[in-house]
Write a protein that holds these residues in place. Structure first.
Motif, PDB file in Angstrom:
ATOM      1  N   PHE A   9       1.018  -1.079  -0.051  1.00 19.37           N
ATOM      2  CA  PHE A   9      -0.011   0.100   0.068  1.00 19.37           C
ATOM      3  C   PHE A   9       0.914   1.164  -0.174  1.00 19.37           C
ATOM      4  N   ALA A  10       1.037   1.980  -1.105  1.00 20.71           N
ATOM      5  CA  ALA A  10       1.958   2.948  -1.265  1.00 20.71           C
ATOM      6  C   ALA A  10       1.441   4.205  -0.365  1.00 20.71           C
ATOM      7  N   GLY A  11       2.270   4.679   0.450  1.00 20.78           N
ATOM      8  CA  GLY A  11       1.941   5.748   0.980  1.00 20.78           C
ATOM      9  C   GLY A  11       1.267   5.522   2.276  1.00 20.78           C
ATOM     10  N   ALA A  12       0.743   4.373   2.702  1.00 20.54           N
ATOM     11  CA  ALA A  12      -0.092   3.978   3.879  1.00 20.54           C
ATOM     12  C   ALA A  12       0.904   4.085   5.194  1.00 20.54           C
ATOM     13  N   THR A  13      -0.243   4.561   5.925  1.00 21.16           N
ATOM     14  CA  THR A  13       0.596   4.416   7.559  1.00 21.16           C
ATOM     15  C   THR A  13      -0.042   3.282   8.495  1.00 21.16           C
ATOM     16  N   LYS A  14       0.614   3.140   9.496  1.00 22.09           N
ATOM     17  CA  LYS A  14       0.280   2.080  10.399  1.00 22.09           C
ATOM     18  C   LYS A  14      -1.248   2.474  10.986  1.00 22.09           C
ATOM     19  N   GLU A  15      -1.393   3.820  10.947  1.00 21.31           N
ATOM     20  CA  GLU A  15      -2.717   4.233  11.647  1.00 21.31           C
ATOM     21  C   GLU A  15      -3.874   3.939  10.666  1.00 21.31           C
ATOM     22  N   GLN A  16      -3.564   3.925   9.454  1.00 21.33           N
ATOM     23  CA  GLN A  16      -4.571   3.704   8.446  1.00 21.33           C
ATOM     24  C   GLN A  16      -4.844   2.040   8.432  1.00 21.33           C
ATOM     25  N   TYR A  17      -3.637   1.509   8.403  1.00 23.86           N
ATOM     26  CA  TYR A  17      -3.688  -0.093   8.477  1.00 23.86           C
ATOM     27  C   TYR A  17      -4.492  -0.482   9.699  1.00 23.86           C
ATOM     28  N   ASP A  18      -4.349   0.016  11.048  1.00 20.96           N
ATOM     29  CA  ASP A  18      -5.063  -0.331  12.239  1.00 20.96           C
ATOM     30  C   ASP A  18      -6.373  -0.160  12.104  1.00 20.96           C
ATOM     31  N   GLU A  19      -6.943   1.310  11.222  1.00 23.48           N
ATOM     32  CA  GLU A  19      -8.340   1.635  11.062  1.00 23.48           C
ATOM     33  C   GLU A  19      -9.088   0.368  10.070  1.00 23.48           C
ATOM     34  N   ILE A  20      -8.094   0.010   8.991  1.00 20.33           N
ATOM     35  CA  ILE A  20      -8.890  -0.942   8.284  1.00 20.33           C
ATOM     36  C   ILE A  20      -9.119  -2.165   8.894  1.00 20.33           C
ATOM     37  N   VAL A  21      -8.090  -2.762   9.879  1.00 20.55           N
ATOM     38  CA  VAL A  21      -8.037  -3.844  10.638  1.00 20.55           C
ATOM     39  C   VAL A  21      -9.304  -3.743  11.576  1.00 20.55           C
ATOM     40  N   GLU A  22      -9.483  -2.616  12.139  1.00 23.56           N
ATOM     41  CA  GLU A  22     -10.694  -2.294  13.291  1.00 23.56           C
ATOM     42  C   GLU A  22     -11.984  -2.535  12.682  1.00 23.56           C
ATOM     43  N   ARG A  23     -12.109  -2.003  11.225  1.00 20.44           N
ATOM     44  CA  ARG A  23     -13.222  -1.875  10.719  1.00 20.44           C
ATOM     45  C   ARG A  23     -13.682  -3.338  10.305  1.00 20.44           C
ATOM     46  N   MET A  24     -12.824  -4.191  10.218  1.00 18.06           N
ATOM     47  CA  MET A  24     -13.087  -5.707   9.548  1.00 18.06           C
ATOM     48  C   MET A  24     -13.611  -6.535  10.742  1.00 18.06           C
ATOM     49  N   GLN A  25     -13.603  -5.973  11.927  1.00 17.21           N
ATOM     50  CA  GLN A  25     -14.315  -6.640  13.115  1.00 17.21           C
ATOM     51  C   GLN A  25     -13.899  -8.183  13.144  1.00 17.21           C
ATOM     52  N   LEU A  26     -12.501  -8.453  13.042  1.00 18.22           N
ATOM     53  CA  LEU A  26     -12.354  -9.901  13.188  1.00 18.22           C
ATOM     54  C   LEU A  26     -11.696 -10.159  14.722  1.00 18.22           C
ATOM     55  N   GLY A  27     -11.666  -9.287  15.473  1.00 17.05           N
ATOM     56  CA  GLY A  27     -10.982  -9.751  16.760  1.00 17.05           C
ATOM     57  C   GLY A  27      -9.739 -10.335  17.100  1.00 17.05           C
ATOM     58  N   GLY A  28      -9.030  -9.852  15.961  1.00 13.05           N
ATOM     59  CA  GLY A  28      -7.634 -10.275  16.261  1.00 13.05           C
ATOM     60  C   GLY A  28      -7.321 -11.392  15.527  1.00 13.05           C
ATOM     61  N   HIS A  29      -8.368 -12.214  14.949  1.00 18.43           N
ATOM     62  CA  HIS A  29      -7.854 -13.448  14.171  1.00 18.43           C
ATOM     63  C   HIS A  29      -8.085 -13.288  12.583  1.00 18.43           C
ATOM     64  N   MET A  30      -7.576 -14.417  12.025  1.00 17.52           N
ATOM     65  CA  MET A  30      -7.635 -14.435  10.804  1.00 17.52           C
ATOM     66  C   MET A  30      -9.202 -14.575  10.326  1.00 17.52           C
ATOM     67  N   ALA A  31      -9.504 -14.296   8.943  1.00 17.65           N
ATOM     68  CA  ALA A  31     -10.828 -14.719   8.541  1.00 17.65           C
ATOM     69  C   ALA A  31     -10.621 -16.195   8.122  1.00 17.65           C
ATOM     70  N   PRO A  32     -11.817 -16.835   7.889  1.00 17.49           N
ATOM     71  CA  PRO A  32     -11.789 -18.372   7.605  1.00 17.49           C
ATOM     72  C   PRO A  32     -11.059 -18.395   6.296  1.00 17.49           C
ATOM     73  N   GLY A  33     -10.292 -19.148   5.978  1.00 16.68           N
ATOM     74  CA  GLY A  33      -9.382 -19.569   5.081  1.00 16.68           C
ATOM     75  C   GLY A  33      -8.020 -18.774   5.086  1.00 16.68           C
ATOM     76  N   GLY A  34      -7.850 -18.082   5.819  1.00 15.60           N
ATOM     77  CA  GLY A  34      -6.484 -17.317   6.200  1.00 15.60           C
ATOM     78  C   GLY A  34      -5.637 -18.065   7.175  1.00 15.60           C
ATOM     79  N   GLN A  35      -4.449 -18.138   7.019  1.00 16.30           N
ATOM     80  CA  GLN A  35      -3.394 -18.740   7.746  1.00 16.30           C
ATOM     81  C   GLN A  35      -2.518 -17.768   8.337  1.00 16.30           C
ATOM     82  N   VAL A  36      -1.962 -17.090   7.821  1.00 10.68           N
ATOM     83  CA  VAL A  36      -0.868 -16.093   8.457  1.00 10.68           C
ATOM     84  C   VAL A  36      -0.916 -14.826   7.963  1.00 10.68           C
ATOM     85  N   ARG A  37      -0.964 -13.743   8.638  1.00  6.03           N
ATOM     86  CA  ARG A  37      -0.862 -12.365   8.371  1.00  6.03           C
ATOM     87  C   ARG A  37       0.147 -11.539   9.083  1.00  6.03           C
ATOM     88  N   VAL A  38       0.987 -10.905   8.428  1.00  4.96           N
ATOM     89  CA  VAL A  38       2.304 -10.000   9.074  1.00  4.96           C
ATOM     90  C   VAL A  38       2.050  -8.982   8.342  1.00  4.96           C
TER      91      VAL A  38
END
Length: 177
Positions: A9-38
């Motif tokens: 993500f060109a020009g993206a920040t940690k704050e924007q990433y954190d906002e996206i993750v919060e909006r996904m409402q996954l509770g700190g887990h991967m979505a079904p079918g996901g194995q690893v995220r870094v």
């Protein structure tokens, strides 16, 4: 087939990433079918590396979650590279503090397997390795490794650098950290 995706993500920040993750409402887990995220900062933007059970599972997640939330925070779509995973050492549950994306130009599966068997004799997990995937990409072979620290990766590379230097590469390896 298991697939790894590198999303830059060109020009993206940690704050924007954190906002996206919060909006996904996954509770700190991967979505079904996901194995690893870094994820972490990279080249003036933000990089996410995901490993999924299949490209189809990722595409559903992308369409349902990533696209709308990336747009909502005002980011451009990411540049995406896909690696069909040939082999992996699954996530061992430890956090990866350091990740490398390595391209070994000119290697095919057979040449990589020979190199891998010498670098990791007996298939033993190197000290500090949290996950490992490899597969064809960018005219050679790709390796994506997660490590507990950059120092643990450096110790591994010191032990194996001379082996890699003897591999039948068509050019110098590229390591993207």
């Amino acid at each position: 087939m298991t697939v790894a995706l590198v999303l830059d993500f060109a020009g993206a920040t940690k704050e924007q990433y954190d906002e996206i993750v919060e909006r996904m409402q996954l509770g700190g887990h991967m979505a079904p079918g996901g194995q690893v995220r870094v994820a972490g900062s990279h080249a003036g933007g933000w990089r996410v590396i995901d490993v999924w059970d299949s490209l189809e599972a990722f595409e559903r997640f992308r369409d349902d979650q990533i696209v709308p939330h990336v747009q909502a925070v005002g980011l451009a779509p990411p540049h995406v590279r896909t690696v069909d995973v040939d082999d992996e050492m699954t996530d061992d549950g430890r956090s990866a503090a350091f990740v490398q994306y390595l391209i070994l130009p000119g290697l095919d599966r057979a040449a990589f397997r020979t190199l891998h068997d010498e670098v990791v004799p007996g298939g033993e997990r190197p000290e500090g390795l949290t996950f490992h995937i490899n597969g064809p990409a960018d005219g050679g072979w790709c390796v994506i490794d997660g490590w507990t620290s950059k120092e643990s990766r450096e110790r591994f590379m010191e032990r194996t650098r001379h082996i890699i230097e003897k591999a039948p590469l068509s050019g110098p390896p590229t390591i993207d950290e």
